[in-house]
Design a protein around this motif. Structure first.
Motif, PDB file in Angstrom:
ATOM      1  N   GLY A  32       0.958  -1.230  -0.007  1.00 65.04           N
ATOM      2  CA  GLY A  32      -0.061   0.030   0.126  1.00 65.04           C
ATOM      3  C   GLY A  32       1.027   1.242  -0.172  1.00 65.04           C
ATOM      4  N   ILE A  33       1.866   1.266   0.831  1.00 62.66           N
ATOM      5  CA  ILE A  33       2.670   2.385   0.935  1.00 62.66           C
ATOM      6  C   ILE A  33       3.665   2.593  -0.452  1.00 62.66           C
ATOM      7  CG2 ILE A  33       4.912   3.229   1.821  1.00 62.66           C
ATOM      8  CD1 ILE A  33       3.716   2.608   4.672  1.00 62.66           C
ATOM      9  N   LEU A  34       4.012   1.250  -1.078  1.00 55.94           N
ATOM     10  CA  LEU A  34       4.656   1.660  -2.335  1.00 55.94           C
ATOM     11  C   LEU A  34       3.644   2.230  -3.375  1.00 55.94           C
ATOM     12  CD1 LEU A  34       6.768  -1.868  -2.194  1.00 55.94           C
ATOM     13  CD2 LEU A  34       7.610   0.351  -1.988  1.00 55.94           C
ATOM     14  N   LEU A  35       2.573   1.804  -3.391  1.00 54.73           N
ATOM     15  CA  LEU A  35       1.546   2.322  -4.320  1.00 54.73           C
ATOM     16  C   LEU A  35       1.256   3.538  -4.023  1.00 54.73           C
ATOM     17  CD1 LEU A  35      -0.574   1.791  -6.564  1.00 54.73           C
ATOM     18  CD2 LEU A  35      -2.334   1.113  -4.768  1.00 54.73           C
ATOM     19  N   LEU A  36       1.065   3.951  -3.263  1.00 54.20           N
ATOM     20  CA  LEU A  36       1.047   5.486  -2.783  1.00 54.20           C
ATOM     21  C   LEU A  36       2.366   6.431  -3.246  1.00 54.20           C
ATOM     22  CD1 LEU A  36      -0.524   5.460   0.805  1.00 54.20           C
ATOM     23  CD2 LEU A  36      -1.767   6.222  -1.384  1.00 54.20           C
ATOM     24  N   MET A  37       3.444   5.882  -2.852  1.00 58.03           N
ATOM     25  CA  MET A  37       4.871   6.422  -3.156  1.00 58.03           C
ATOM     26  C   MET A  37       4.560   6.495  -5.001  1.00 58.03           C
ATOM     27  SD  MET A  37       7.484   4.983  -0.814  1.00 58.03           S
ATOM     28  CE  MET A  37       7.926   5.020   0.625  1.00 58.03           C
ATOM     29  N   ALA A  38       4.418   5.553  -5.589  1.00 58.63           N
ATOM     30  CA  ALA A  38       4.277   5.523  -7.060  1.00 58.63           C
ATOM     31  C   ALA A  38       3.244   6.621  -7.441  1.00 58.63           C
ATOM     32  CB  ALA A  38       3.928   4.087  -7.450  1.00 58.63           C
ATOM     33  N   LEU A  39       2.036   6.591  -6.957  1.00 60.86           N
ATOM     34  CA  LEU A  39       1.278   7.647  -7.031  1.00 60.86           C
ATOM     35  C   LEU A  39       1.678   8.894  -7.031  1.00 60.86           C
ATOM     36  CD1 LEU A  39      -1.733   7.457  -8.133  1.00 60.86           C
ATOM     37  CD2 LEU A  39      -2.530   7.819  -5.730  1.00 60.86           C
ATOM     38  N   ALA A  40       2.539   9.453  -5.891  1.00 63.31           N
ATOM     39  CA  ALA A  40       3.080  10.743  -5.678  1.00 63.31           C
ATOM     40  C   ALA A  40       3.873  10.838  -6.626  1.00 63.31           C
ATOM     41  CB  ALA A  40       3.745  10.652  -4.270  1.00 63.31           C
ATOM     42  N   ILE A  41       4.895  10.026  -7.302  1.00 61.84           N
ATOM     43  CA  ILE A  41       5.838  10.290  -8.282  1.00 61.84           C
ATOM     44  C   ILE A  41       5.261  10.504  -9.412  1.00 61.84           C
ATOM     45  CG2 ILE A  41       7.561   8.926  -9.613  1.00 61.84           C
ATOM     46  CD1 ILE A  41       8.499   7.396  -7.159  1.00 61.84           C
ATOM     47  N   LEU A  42       4.081   9.791  -9.936  1.00 52.90           N
ATOM     48  CA  LEU A  42       3.198   9.925 -11.168  1.00 52.90           C
ATOM     49  C   LEU A  42       2.806  11.327 -11.078  1.00 52.90           C
ATOM     50  CD1 LEU A  42       1.867   9.073 -13.629  1.00 52.90           C
ATOM     51  CD2 LEU A  42       0.264   8.037 -12.279  1.00 52.90           C
ATOM     52  N   GLY A  43       2.282  11.807  -9.629  1.00 53.11           N
ATOM     53  CA  GLY A  43       1.643  13.082  -9.600  1.00 53.11           C
ATOM     54  C   GLY A  43       2.515  14.245  -9.770  1.00 53.11           C
ATOM     55  N   TRP A  44       3.973  14.204  -9.409  1.00 50.91           N
ATOM     56  CA  TRP A  44       5.077  15.013  -9.378  1.00 50.91           C
ATOM     57  C   TRP A  44       5.369  15.210 -11.148  1.00 50.91           C
ATOM     58  CZ3 TRP A  44       9.975  12.601 -11.406  1.00 50.91           C
ATOM     59  CH2 TRP A  44      10.740  13.662 -11.995  1.00 50.91           C
ATOM     60  N   TRP A  45       5.203  14.039 -11.943  1.00 54.86           N
ATOM     61  CA  TRP A  45       5.497  13.947 -13.223  1.00 54.86           C
ATOM     62  C   TRP A  45       4.686  14.660 -14.147  1.00 54.86           C
ATOM     63  CZ3 TRP A  45       9.896  12.742 -15.662  1.00 54.86           C
ATOM     64  CH2 TRP A  45       9.839  12.223 -17.161  1.00 54.86           C
ATOM     65  N   ARG A  46       3.447  14.314 -13.914  1.00 49.53           N
ATOM     66  CA  ARG A  46       2.086  15.113 -14.503  1.00 49.53           C
ATOM     67  C   ARG A  46       2.189  16.521 -14.201  1.00 49.53           C
ATOM     68  NH1 ARG A  46      -2.224  16.355 -11.944  1.00 49.53           N
ATOM     69  NH2 ARG A  46      -3.764  16.365 -13.742  1.00 49.53           N
ATOM     70  N   SER A  47       2.589  16.883 -12.989  1.00 50.97           N
ATOM     71  CA  SER A  47       2.664  18.362 -12.558  1.00 50.97           C
ATOM     72  C   SER A  47       3.426  19.264 -13.380  1.00 50.97           C
ATOM     73  CB  SER A  47       2.864  18.393 -11.155  1.00 50.97           C
ATOM     74  OG  SER A  47       4.260  18.323 -10.886  1.00 50.97           O
TER      75      SER A  47
END
Length: 202
Positions: A32-47
């Motif tokens: 779950g934490i790894l998924l959230l980390m991946a989502l945070a990275i994706l959020g930075w990339w798209r930002s």
């Protein structure tokens, strides 16, 4: 019903579930934490395709998480609450390996990290809230399910992480936005602004 009784009820229920559920819950804590980390990275990339404020909010997601984690470690050392897998009599054996003595229980660091990531993601990328928040809640619950935390450890950890992440982002969003503006005119520009014509971001 107090937290100890609820802990017994949850762990008793957990032991009545199939073995594959045990394995899924144990792996899901980290997953779950790894998924959230991946989502945070994706959020930075798209930002990077958006304005400097959006990039600043995305960068502050891990910053808020680190702040929350460090402070939760300080609280753990002050409270020194024993793990329920050792302290609760007549409870079902924990599914996960009980952490070593001195690895205190309150608050749940996994819950702190999960909540701080989820709240940060929700602030920086609102469309992802439908995934981030349920994953954080399930990650927290899994810590009780596998027997290594009391329910109050998780509840306080979730609240602690959420509040500290929000406060960190609130306090730092303006200086971080100013920093992103400066970085967009320097050699680190690709980290804070997508190249024109790029379709790599979501």
């Amino acid at each position: 019903m107090n937290s100890t009784d609820l802990y017994r009820d949850v762990t008793d229920f957990a032991h009545g579930t199939p073995g594959w559920v045990h394995s899924f819950a144990d792996a899901g804590t980290e997953g779950g934490i790894l998924l959230l980390m991946a989502l945070a990275i994706l959020g930075w990339w798209r930002s990077r395709r958006h304005d400097p404020r959006a990039v600043a909010l995305a960068i502050l997601v891990p910053v808020g998480t680190v702040v929350a984690y460090v402070l939760s470690e300080i609280v753990k050392g002050m409270v020194e609450e024993e793990r329920p897998c050792r302290a609760v009599a007549h409870a079902a054996a924990s599914i996960a390996t009980c952490p070593a003595e001195g690895d205190w229980s309150f608050p749940s660091n996994h819950s702190v990290i999960a909540a701080s990531l989820a709240v940060g993601i929700a602030i920086a990328w609102r469309a992802a809230i439908w995934l981030a928040v349920p994953v954080a809640l399930l990650t927290g619950f899994s810590r009780v399910f596998v027997g290594v935390h009391y329910p109050h450890d998780v509840a306080v950890g979730l609240a602690f992480g959420a509040v500290l992440a929000a406060l960190t982002i609130l306090l730092l969003r303006r200086p971080m936005t100013a920093l992103v503006l400066r970085l967009r005119s320097g050699p680190l520009r690709p980290l804070v602004e997508a190249q024109r014509g790029s379709h790599a971001a979501v």
